[in-house]
Design an enzyme around this catalytic site. Structure first.
Site, PDB file in Angstrom:
ATOM      1  N   CYS A   1       0.636  -1.484   0.000  1.00 57.56           N
ATOM      2  CA  CYS A   1      -0.601  -0.269  -0.162  1.00 57.56           C
ATOM      3  C   CYS A   1       0.880   1.614  -0.444  1.00 57.56           C
ATOM      4  CB  CYS A   1      -0.817  -0.059   1.510  1.00 57.56           C
ATOM      5  SG  CYS A   1      -2.343  -1.510   1.005  1.00 57.56           S
TER       6      CYS A   1
ATOM      7  N   GLY B   1       0.319   0.037  -5.401  1.00 53.70           N
ATOM      8  CA  GLY B   1      -0.581  -0.360  -4.599  1.00 53.70           C
ATOM      9  C   GLY B   1      -1.751  -0.545  -6.024  1.00 53.70           C
TER      10      GLY B   1
ATOM     11  N   ASN C   1      -0.673   0.760   6.038  1.00 56.13           N
ATOM     12  CA  ASN C   1       0.542   0.177   4.773  1.00 56.13           C
ATOM     13  C   ASN C   1       0.947  -0.802   6.031  1.00 56.13           C
ATOM     14  OD1 ASN C   1       2.344  -0.534   2.679  1.00 56.13           O
ATOM     15  ND2 ASN C   1       4.072   1.391   2.955  1.00 56.13           N
ATOM     16  N   GLY C   2       1.125  -1.624   6.213  1.00 48.61           N
ATOM     17  CA  GLY C   2       1.556  -2.916   6.061  1.00 48.61           C
ATOM     18  C   GLY C   2       0.870  -4.204   6.706  1.00 48.61           C
TER      19      GLY C   2
ATOM     20  N   TYR D   1      13.686  -3.812  -4.720  1.00 44.56           N
ATOM     21  CA  TYR D   1      12.850  -3.850  -6.084  1.00 44.56           C
ATOM     22  C   TYR D   1      11.258  -2.917  -5.269  1.00 44.56           C
ATOM     23  CZ  TYR D   1       8.768  -5.699  -8.517  1.00 44.56           C
ATOM     24  OH  TYR D   1       7.676  -5.535  -9.616  1.00 44.56           O
TER      25      TYR D   1
END
Length: 509
Positions: free
Chosen positions: A18, A50, A127-128, A298
Site C-alpha cells: 500500500c 498498490g 500500509n503494512g 525492488y
C-alpha cells in the site's frame, strides 16, 4: 525483478503493497492550493505500491464539519473523475492506494476507513500487515466490536477509537490513543490518521514500512527569472502545505521538498502550524530497527530517498558488489526493463563491459495473467518484450535482475533471447535468493512456490535454460544498503525473506 514497478503481479509472484499520502495546508483557511488535486497527484506517484483500489478523504478542519470521501476499485486515474476531484474540497486530507495482504480485493476493504470516535470522525489509512491480526480480531469481537471488512487496517482503526488508560479527563489524547494501539500490535504498519484540523503520522517501533515528511513550496519557487528582473527570491522557509507519504518520489512532481523520514516508533502531529514530533515508542528488548530491505531491492521507486540515500544509488552499489562477487567474461551486460537497470549499469561499469539494451518493453500490454486464448497464454510474458536482435545476435550476454521469486518470467526471457540469436545467456541477481515468505506487509508466495526452495541453487540455471546463474550474497546486499547511511544513524533492516530471521515473534503466522 523482471516485471517493472507498475505491473500487476502476474509472473513475478511478489507484489508491492500500500501507499499512503497526507497533506495539511498552511496559512489562512480556506486554502487556495487545490488540495484534492495534490492528493490525487500524490497517489499517482505511489501507484506502484498498490493497484487494486484508491481512496481519498478530505475535510475543511472546522469543528463539526463532515468528511468528504471518494473510493473506487482500480488505478488512481480511473478511480477519480475531474468532478470527483472538485467535490473533494478541504484544507487537509489523506489518500491511499492498496494491494491486499489481509482481506479480499473488494470495495469494503478500500481505505481510508472513516469511523466515529468519542471525539468525532477519524479517517485512517495503513500500509503494512499486523503480525497478530487474528489475535486482535478475536479480541475486538469478544469485546462486542463489530467489524465490517476483512482488512487488518480496520483493526487499527477500531483500536484508535478506544479510550486510553488516562481516561482523557482533559479531552482527546491522541498520543495516548496511538500509544495504546501500538501496545496492542508492535508491527507492521505505517499509519496516517486524520482528525478535525490535524493529521497524525506514525511508524511502528521497528520502522518496517516507510513514511516520510515533505513540505510544499510556493509556486514561484519553481519559476526561472532572468537576472536583474527584480523578482524576489523565494524564502526557503516558506511552505504552502506539509505532506506525508510512503515515498518521497511523489513530492517532486507537485513541487514539494523531502524533509526527513519519520523515525521508527515516532508519532508526528501535522497541522497548519508545522510538524511536531510528539513521542517515540521504543522497540521491545532494545532491538534494532527492521526496515524492509526489499524496499531498496525492488519495491520503491529509484528516485525515492530512504535513510538519507536515494534508492537508485543503493541499486547501483548492489551492481558493484555483484560484479566483485561474480564477474564473468561476456560481450555485453543487459537487464530486463527496468527496475534492475541501475544495478546492471554499475555491474558493466565495474567490469569494463559494454552495457546495451536487449529488450524493448511494450508498456501497454496490461495484465499478463489474464490471457484470452491458449496461444496468448503460451506466449505469456514474452509478448511484453520485443528483442533488439541487432544488439545481441551472436553475442554472449549477462542479464542482471534485481530478484527472482517464482522464476517463470526469467525462463521465458532466456528462451526468447536464445531463440533470437544470443550465443550465451548468463544471469546475475542483485540480491540473495528469496527463500521465506513475508508476514509483515509484502505478498510473497508460499515457501513451496519459491524457486530457490523448489530447485537446488546449482540447478536453477538449467531450469531457466541459462548458461550460469549467481546471486549477490546477503553480506553484499547489506554493504550496499548501509554504505550510504550516516554513521550516527541507528539502523537495522529486515531480511526475513532472505535469511528467515524475523524481527518479531511469530504470532498468527
Amino acid at each position: 525483478m523482471a516485471d517493472s514497478q507498475l505491473t500487476f503481479g502476474g509472473e513475478s509472484g511478489m507484489r508491492e503493497e500500500c501507499g499512503l499520502f497526507g497533506i495539511v495546508a498552511t496559512g489562512t483557511w480556506p486554502s487556495d492550493i487545490n488540495l484534492s488535486h495534490l492528493i490525487h497527484l500524490g497517489l499517482v506517484g505511489l501507484q506502484h505500491r498498490g493497484q487494486e483500489s484508491a481512496g481519498i478523504v478530505t475535510t475543511s478542519g472546522d469543528a463539526g464539519d463532515k468528511f468528504i470521501t471518494k473510493k473506487a476499485m482500480g488505478l488512481v486515474n480511473s478511480s477519480f473523475t475531474e468532478d470527483d476531484i472538485r467535490q473533494l474540497k478541504g484544507n487537509l486530507g489523506i489518500g491511499h492506494v492498496r494491494y491486499s495482504t489481509q482481506g479480499l480485493s473488494e470495495a469494503a476493504n478500500i481505505q481510508p476507513f472513516v469511523v466515529e470516535s468519542l471525539h468525532g470522525l477519524i479517517a485512517v489509512a495503513h500500509n503494512g500487515e499486523l503480525v497478530n491480526a487474528q489475535q486482535l480480531r478475536q479480541k475486538l469481537l469478544r469485546h462486542g466490536v463489530g467489524l465490517s471488512s476483512g482488512s487488518d487496517s480496520e483493526l487499527i482503526t477500531q483500536l484508535l477509537t478506544h479510550t486510553p488508560d488516562c481516561g482523557e479527563p482533559n479531552g482527546a489524547n491522541w498520543v495516548g490513543r496511538i500509544k495504546k494501539m501500538m501496545e496492542h500490535t508492535v508491527a507492521s504498519y505505517s499509519v496516517v490518521i486524520m482528525h478535525k484540523d490535524h493529521i497524525w503520522a506514525v511508524r511502528d517501533p521497528f520502522g518496517n514500512r516507510p513514511l516520510c515528511i515533505g513540505k510544499l513550496l510556493p509556486a514561484d519557487a519553481f519559476t526561472v527569472f532572468a537576472k536583474g528582473s527584480g523578482k524576489r527570491e523565494t524564502d526557503p522557509n516558506e511552505c504552502d502545505a506539509w505532506v506525508v507519504a510512503s515515498e518521497s518520489c511523489t513530492f517532486h512532481p507537485m513541487g514539494a521538498r523531502y524533509v526527513r523520514d519519520i523515525l521508527p516508533g515516532e508519532i508526528v502531529e501535522v497541522n497548519k502550524n508545522g510538524i511536531f514530533s510528539r513521542c517515540i515508542v521504543p522497540r521491545p528488548e532494545a532491538k534494532l530497527p527492521a526496515f524492509c530491505i526489499f524496499e531498496y531491492v525492488y519495491f520503491a521507486r529509484p528516485d525515492t530517498v530512504f535513510e538519507g540515500q536515494m534508492v537508485a544509488a543503493v541499486r547501483r552499489r548492489c551492481g558493484r558488489e555483484l560484479a566483485k562477487e561474480w564477474p564473468i567474461s561476456v560481450d555485453l551486460v543487459s537487464t530486463v526493463p527496468e527496475s534492475a537497470t541501475p544495478a546492471a549499469m554499475e555491474y558493466a561499469n565495474t567490469l569494463g563491459i559494454p552495457y546495451m539494451e536487449v529488450l524493448c518493453k511494450n508498456r501497454y500490454v496490461g495484465r499478463t495473467f489474464i490471457q484470452p486464448c491458449s496461444r496468448l497464454r503460451k506466449l505469456g510474458v514474452v509478448k511484453k518484450f520485443g528483442p533488439l536482435v541487432d544488439n545481441f545476435n551472436g553475442k554472449r550476454i549477462v542479464l542482471i535482475d534485481d530478484s527472482i521469486v517464482r522464476g517463470n518470467t526469467m525462463a521465458a526471457i532466456v528462451g526468447l533471447l536464445k531463440r533470437c540469436g544470443a550465443k550465451e545467456v548468463h544471469i546475475r541477481v542483485a540480491s540473495p535468493p528469496v527463500k521465506h515468505p513475508c508476514y509483515m506487509g509484502i505478498n510473497i508466495p508460499t515457501k513451496e512456490e519459491l524457486i530457490a526452495n523448489r530447485v537446488p541453487l546449482e540447478n536453477i540455471a538449467d531450469e531457466f535454460g541459462a548458461d550460469s546463474l549467481k546471486y549477490l550474497s546477503l553480506d553484499g546486499l547489506k554493504k550496499a544498503v548501509r554504505e550510504g547511511i550516516a554513521n550516527n544513524q541507528e539502523t537495522g533492516h529486515c531480511t526475513a525473506c532472505l535469511s528467515g530471521e524475523y524481527p518479531v515473534e511469530k504470532i498468527d503466522w
